[in-house]
Structure formats: C-alpha cells, structure tokens
Write an enzyme that holds these catalytic residues in place. Structure first.
Site, PDB file in Angstrom:
ATOM      1  N   GLY A  12       0.805  -1.221   0.000  1.00 16.77           N
ATOM      2  CA  GLY A  12       0.000   0.000   0.000  1.00 16.77           C
ATOM      3  C   GLY A  12       0.835   1.267   0.000  1.00 16.77           C
ATOM      4  CG  ASN A  13       5.045   1.341   1.270  1.00 21.48           C
ATOM      5  OD1 ASN A  13       4.769   0.278   0.735  1.00 21.48           O
ATOM      6  ND2 ASN A  13       6.280   1.769   1.416  1.00 21.48           N
ATOM      7  CE  LYS A 217       1.351  -6.404  -1.157  1.00 20.78           C
ATOM      8  NZ  LYS A 217       1.335  -6.507   0.268  1.00 20.78           N
ATOM      9  CE  LYS A 280       4.198  -6.867   4.026  1.00 19.63           C
ATOM     10  NZ  LYS A 280       3.001  -6.869   3.177  1.00 19.63           N
TER      11      LYS A 280
HETATM   12  P1  ADP Z   1       1.817  -3.707   2.856  1.00 19.21           P
HETATM   13  O1  ADP Z   1       0.862  -2.634   2.495  1.00 19.21           O
HETATM   14  O2  ADP Z   1       3.121  -3.571   2.177  1.00 19.21           O
HETATM   15  O3  ADP Z   1       1.241  -5.095   2.771  1.00 19.21           O
HETATM   16  P2  ADP Z   1       1.657  -3.948   5.775  1.00 19.21           P
HETATM   17  O4  ADP Z   1       1.383  -2.750   6.591  1.00 19.21           O
HETATM   18  O5  ADP Z   1       0.574  -4.939   5.578  1.00 19.21           O
HETATM   19  O6  ADP Z   1       2.204  -3.408   4.383  1.00 19.21           O
HETATM   20  O7  ADP Z   1       2.921  -4.728   6.350  1.00 19.21           O
HETATM   21  C1  ADP Z   1       4.171  -4.069   6.552  1.00 19.21           C
HETATM   22  C2  ADP Z   1       4.282  -3.595   7.989  1.00 19.21           C
HETATM   23  O8  ADP Z   1       4.432  -4.707   8.867  1.00 19.21           O
HETATM   24  C3  ADP Z   1       5.503  -2.781   8.305  1.00 19.21           C
HETATM   25  O9  ADP Z   1       5.355  -1.446   7.917  1.00 19.21           O
HETATM   26  C4  ADP Z   1       5.623  -2.931   9.830  1.00 19.21           C
HETATM   27  O10 ADP Z   1       4.952  -1.874  10.477  1.00 19.21           O
HETATM   28  C5  ADP Z   1       4.846  -4.213  10.128  1.00 19.21           C
HETATM   29  N1  ADP Z   1       5.582  -5.305  10.787  1.00 19.21           N
HETATM   30  C6  ADP Z   1       4.988  -6.231  11.574  1.00 19.21           C
HETATM   31  N2  ADP Z   1       5.856  -7.133  12.036  1.00 19.21           N
HETATM   32  C7  ADP Z   1       7.064  -6.793  11.521  1.00 19.21           C
HETATM   33  C8  ADP Z   1       8.373  -7.366  11.631  1.00 19.21           C
HETATM   34  N3  ADP Z   1       8.598  -8.444  12.355  1.00 19.21           N
HETATM   35  N4  ADP Z   1       9.383  -6.772  10.950  1.00 19.21           N
HETATM   36  C9  ADP Z   1       9.156  -5.677  10.204  1.00 19.21           C
HETATM   37  N5  ADP Z   1       7.944  -5.073  10.076  1.00 19.21           N
HETATM   38  C10 ADP Z   1       6.895  -5.625  10.710  1.00 19.21           C
HETATM   39 MG    MG Z   2      -0.434  -5.822   3.878  1.00 24.77          MG
END
Ligand code: ADP
Ligand code: MG
Length: 318
Positions: A12-13, A217, A280
């Site tokens: 999303g970012n 996704k 992920k």
């Molecule tokens: P996207 O839109 O890319 O799917 P998400 O917000 O769903 O992004 O997932 C990415 C976020 O996960 C990061 O920005 C961070 O805040 C969070 N996060 C949770 N656990 C972890 C971890 N163990 N290491 C790094 N980031 C993490």
């Molecule tokens: Mg996500």
C-alpha cells in the site's frame, strides 16, 4: 522459462504514502516513484510481473458507493466489483508510469495490465471468520457505530486504529494464468494479481462467480510466483528489513533468514504481526517450499540495493 523472472508484490505504501497523501494525484505520484525502482530492476535484466495491494482503494470505492446510494438510486457496489475497479485504477497508474519511465530510459518494452480473477474455495473456513482489514482507519467509537449500523465486523489493526474486516480465503487458482505466462514469455512488463485478485468461486456447474471477500495480496502473488516458477518473489513494503522481536527491546533487524528459520519464527507467533508481516513471511515460505530459490522483503527505495545484497531481508532455502 529461460529468463530471470521476478514477481514483485508492492504494498500500500507504494500507492498511498500516508493519510495526507491519498488523492488521485498523490497516488499517481507514489506510483511514479515506485515505477522508477521497478524499471531499475528491468534495466538490471529482470522480467517483472507487478502485483499490488488495494485495501484503502477498495475502501474509498465502497465509501463513494455508500454516499452515492443516498443521492441516486444505485445499488451498493459488491466487493468483487470493487476489486475489479481497483485493479483498473491502480493498474492504469502503474502501467502509465512504467511506460513513461521505460521511454525516458529508451528501453523498448511493452506494459500490460491483466484484470485478474483468483479462485477461492467456496467452503474456505475464512468465510465463517472474517479477518482481513479493508478501507481506511477509524476511531474506536466510529468503528463500533459502523458495526452496529452496517453489520460490519471491525477490529483493532496492528496498533494503527480500527478497521472493517472481511473474509480472506486462500487463493487456489489464477484464472488468467496462461495469459500472464504468455505475456511474460513475450517480454511484456505485466501488472496483475491486484489486491490478490478479484475473488471468485467455481459454482457447481463450473462457472465462475464473484464473492464478497478479499484475497491477501502477498498470498496471491506467492501463488503466481509458484505457478510460473519465478526466480524471485520480491515483497516491497514500508520497512527496509524484517525484524524478529519486532517492536520490543530485543528487536533485531535481519539481513537473511533460511526457510527453516522463517518457519520457526513464524510458528513462535511473536515476531511478525498478523495481517502485516506474518502473511509476507508465509507467502515467502510457500514460495520456497514449492521450489522457489529466493524471496526478498524490502521497501521500494531499497529494491536496487537489496538485489545486490546490500539491504532488505533475503530468505533462501538454506
Ligand atoms: P503492505 O501494504 O506492504 O502489505 P503492511 O502494513 O501490511 O504493508 O505490512 C508491513 C508492515 O508490517 C511494516 O510497515 C511494519 O509496520 C509491520 N511489521 C509487523 N511485524 C514486523 C516485523 N517483524 N518486521 C518488520 N515489520 C513488521
Ligand atoms: Mg499488507
């Protein structure tokens, strides 16, 4: 496939930086920036299939439909149609920015956007237990009022606020797989698996039918990476690396993880937040278990460095 193929799932970012930057123009500019990093990869010799998230965009589409319903007698948009709309608008922004960036660098490559449907199992247990956040963030009282008025299921999302949740069944089959494969083989930069795919089921006659759900996704792109036997699954998100003990005093950012370590950390449950980093890691695990060689998690601006081993978290079989 003889070529080096990467499935790049952008988060999303890459499309909406923050709450102050979610207009159409802002989303276009964010896509423009991400397109540069993707073209860097193409310049380095990768054939790229781009997948993307669509949570906030689907939320906006739903919000518009709700507002319109009060003024004109339009039926509420159903979630599968919202998904299709979001693939169109996001795909357009990504495609045009990729085309412009390729032209700027004098790289002769076509870009195509495939509107894609992902088949889910109609008996997936997720339909009984909605978990996937969609739409914008809300305060607790607003969220609870919506739950009351609209029958939504709402939850607190990873410490960032309240959101509506819907069913997130597992992706089973990519309807347009052969079309996507043909495009990659023809060297076309392909945008697909938007928002994990438009969720559809096969009915008893074998016909496709849209369902009210969203597909993760990261899972959708992992399925594509497995099906096309991609050389790399790259998940581009808001963080440069993955951490264990995330958000605690023992937090440790990782350069590398083996498949076995990733599975062990995921099983521990405390390292990766569900709904953000956990899917992920799971997506990478499924890819490697199916014969994938490497999965990489980083943010858009570090993709180039991560591919050279200077940044990001690389997950490999051993
Ligand atoms: P996207 O839109 O890319 O799917 P998400 O917000 O769903 O992004 O997932 C990415 C976020 O996960 C990061 O920005 C961070 O805040 C969070 N996060 C949770 N656990 C972890 C971890 N163990 N290491 C790094 N980031 C993490
Ligand atoms: Mg996500």
């Amino acid at each position: 496939m003889a070529k080096k193929v990467a499935v790049v799932a952008i988060g999303g970012n890459s499309l909406i930086k923050d709450k102050a930057h979610q207009s159409c123009e802002d989303q276009y500019l964010a896509a423009k920036e991400t397109a540069k990093h993707i073209v860097d990869m193409i310049e380095a010799g990768w054939e790229v299939v781009v997948g993307h998230g669509n949570g906030p965009q689907v939320g906006f589409i739903l919000q518009k439909a709700e507002l319109a319903e009060k003024e004109v007698n339009l039926a509420m948009a159903s979630l599968d149609v919202c998904g299709a709309q979001s693939q169109g608008q996001i795909g357009y922004m990504l495609a045009q920015n990729l085309q412009n960036e390729l032209k700027r660098r004098k790289i002769e490559k076509s870009v195509a956007c495939v509107l894609e449907q992902t088949i889910v199992d109609k008996d997936d247990p997720a339909f009984k237990k909605p978990t996937k956040p969609i739409g914008g963030f809300m305060g607790e009282s607003e969220a609870k009022a919506k739950a009351e008025a609209e029958g939504w299921t709402v939850v607190e999302d990873a410490g960032r606020g309240w959101r509506r949740v819907v069913a997130s069944p597992l992706p089973k089959e990519i309807v347009e797989l052969e079309a996507i494969r043909s495009l990659i083989e023809a060297g076309v930069v392909t945008i697909s698996i938007g928002g994990g795919g438009i969720p559809v089921i096969r009915d008893d006659n074998g016909d496709l039918e849209g369902v009210a759900a969203v597909i993760d996704k990261d899972f959708g792109n992992s399925l594509l990476a497995r099906e096309i036997k991609a050389d790399l699954l790259l998940i581009s998100t808001a963080v440069e690396k993955v951490a264990i003990n995330y958000g605690t005093a023992e937090e440790k950012w990782l350069d590398r993880m083996t498949l076995a370590e990733a599975k062990a950390y995921l099983a521990e449950g405390k390292h990766f937040k569900s709904g953000s980093m956990a899917p992920k890691i799971q997506a990478c695990i499924w890819f490697l278990e199916a014969g994938g060689k490497q999965a990489l998690i980083t943010n858009p601006e570090n993709i180039g460095r991560a591919l050279k081993g200077e940044s990001g978290t690389l997950i490999t079989c051993n």
